[in-house]
Motif scaffolding. Structure first.
Motif, short mmCIF file in Angstrom:
data_model
loop_
_atom_site.label_atom_id
_atom_site.label_comp_id
_atom_site.label_asym_id
_atom_site.label_seq_id
_atom_site.Cartn_x
_atom_site.Cartn_y
_atom_site.Cartn_z
N ILE A 36 0.87 -1.18 0.00
CA ILE A 36 0.00 0.00 0.00
C ILE A 36 0.90 1.22 0.00
O ILE A 36 1.95 1.22 0.65
CB ILE A 36 -0.90 -0.02 1.26
CG1 ILE A 36 -1.70 -1.32 1.33
CG2 ILE A 36 -1.83 1.19 1.28
CD1 ILE A 36 -2.43 -1.53 2.66
N ASP A 37 0.51 2.26 -0.73
CA ASP A 37 1.40 3.42 -0.84
C ASP A 37 1.23 4.39 0.33
O ASP A 37 0.38 4.21 1.20
CB ASP A 37 1.25 4.11 -2.20
CG ASP A 37 0.07 5.05 -2.26
OD1 ASP A 37 -0.87 4.92 -1.44
OD2 ASP A 37 0.05 5.92 -3.14
N CYS A 38 2.07 5.42 0.34
CA CYS A 38 2.15 6.36 1.45
C CYS A 38 0.86 7.11 1.70
O CYS A 38 0.60 7.54 2.83
CB CYS A 38 3.28 7.35 1.20
SG CYS A 38 3.13 8.22 -0.39
N ASP A 39 0.05 7.29 0.65
CA ASP A 39 -1.24 7.98 0.82
C ASP A 39 -2.39 7.01 1.05
O ASP A 39 -3.55 7.43 1.14
CB ASP A 39 -1.55 8.81 -0.44
CG ASP A 39 -0.60 9.98 -0.59
OD1 ASP A 39 -0.15 10.53 0.43
OD2 ASP A 39 -0.30 10.36 -1.74
N THR A 69 -3.35 3.76 -3.23
CA THR A 69 -2.94 2.92 -4.36
C THR A 69 -2.33 1.64 -3.80
O THR A 69 -1.63 1.68 -2.79
CB THR A 69 -1.92 3.63 -5.27
OG1 THR A 69 -2.42 4.90 -5.66
CG2 THR A 69 -1.63 2.80 -6.52
#
Lengths: 139, 139
Positions: free
Chosen positions: A88-91, A94
């Motif tokens: 999972i990405d930092c935000d 995504t």
């Protein structure tokens, strides 16, 4: 079929669903990358049920916007994706799934969907068809 | 700054803009991948102007949904992305940019934004901070 599919426990599924921010349609973009070669194979979408099923079964499941239904990758074509790692990405908006792709990811019969490159004066096709689409989707 | 940035001719820009299907907001998802290591660095969005600027300048430019403006990657942080190859997927609705990333792609100071992995019973951080974010974005 022998592949790397491994299941994740419910606590991991709960943690993923709590972390991910789904958009107004209830979807999150999911990038699929071949775990060893690093090739980016495709981008599709997942809803909560697709995320949960992917982690629970160890086989990648997307949500088809056109069919408005879960899309168990390879269900018709046999070209399944075994889940190797789920990121999972930092935000938190995504997802990147590292997979072991059986055969080809693209409905055109190419390994990757990203076979069109903007080069020189226009767009070039940079990958060959590996499996005849008529064999992927028999009528 | 010495990097691989190369420009594309107008005919290639026109071909790309004609090929890409932008969504209802005028955006297309763009995945950035380090061209040699294969590492997936980030996913962001481009509008028509961002696609054109990326191809024209050879430096990757996104569209910031939160700022509602072009986002020239590295403009504040110095962590630019030189464009190596620009690819479009089979449905013409996702872009893959192969880049040469200077420094780190993630605002947290990590190389990639995908540093959270769903493993064992929960979510693990699998990458270290390489550059202090306070140094990326001085106040």
């Amino acid at each position: 079929m022998a592949d790397r599919a491994t299941t994740r426990p419910q606590s991991a599924i709960d943690a993923a669903l709590a972390a991910i921010t789904f958009d107004a349609r209830g979807l999150v973009p999911a990038i699929a990358q071949q775990h060893d070669s690093g090739e980016v194979l495709m981008m599709a979408w997942m809803n909560r049920d697709a995320v949960a099923e992917t982690l629970r079964t160890g086989r990648v499941c997307y949500f088809s916007r056109s069919r408005d239904a879960l899309w168990r990758k390879g269900e018709s074509s046999g070209q399944t994706q075994a889940l190797v790692d789920f990121r999972i990405d930092c935000d938190n908006d995504t997802v990147l799934v590292l997979v072991d792709q059986i055969g080809v990811a693209c409905h055109t019969g190419r390994r990757s969907c990203f076979f069109s490159a903007v080069r020189d004066g226009g767009i070039e096709t940079i990958a060959e068809v590996e499996i005849d689409p008529d064999k992927l989707y028999p009528k």
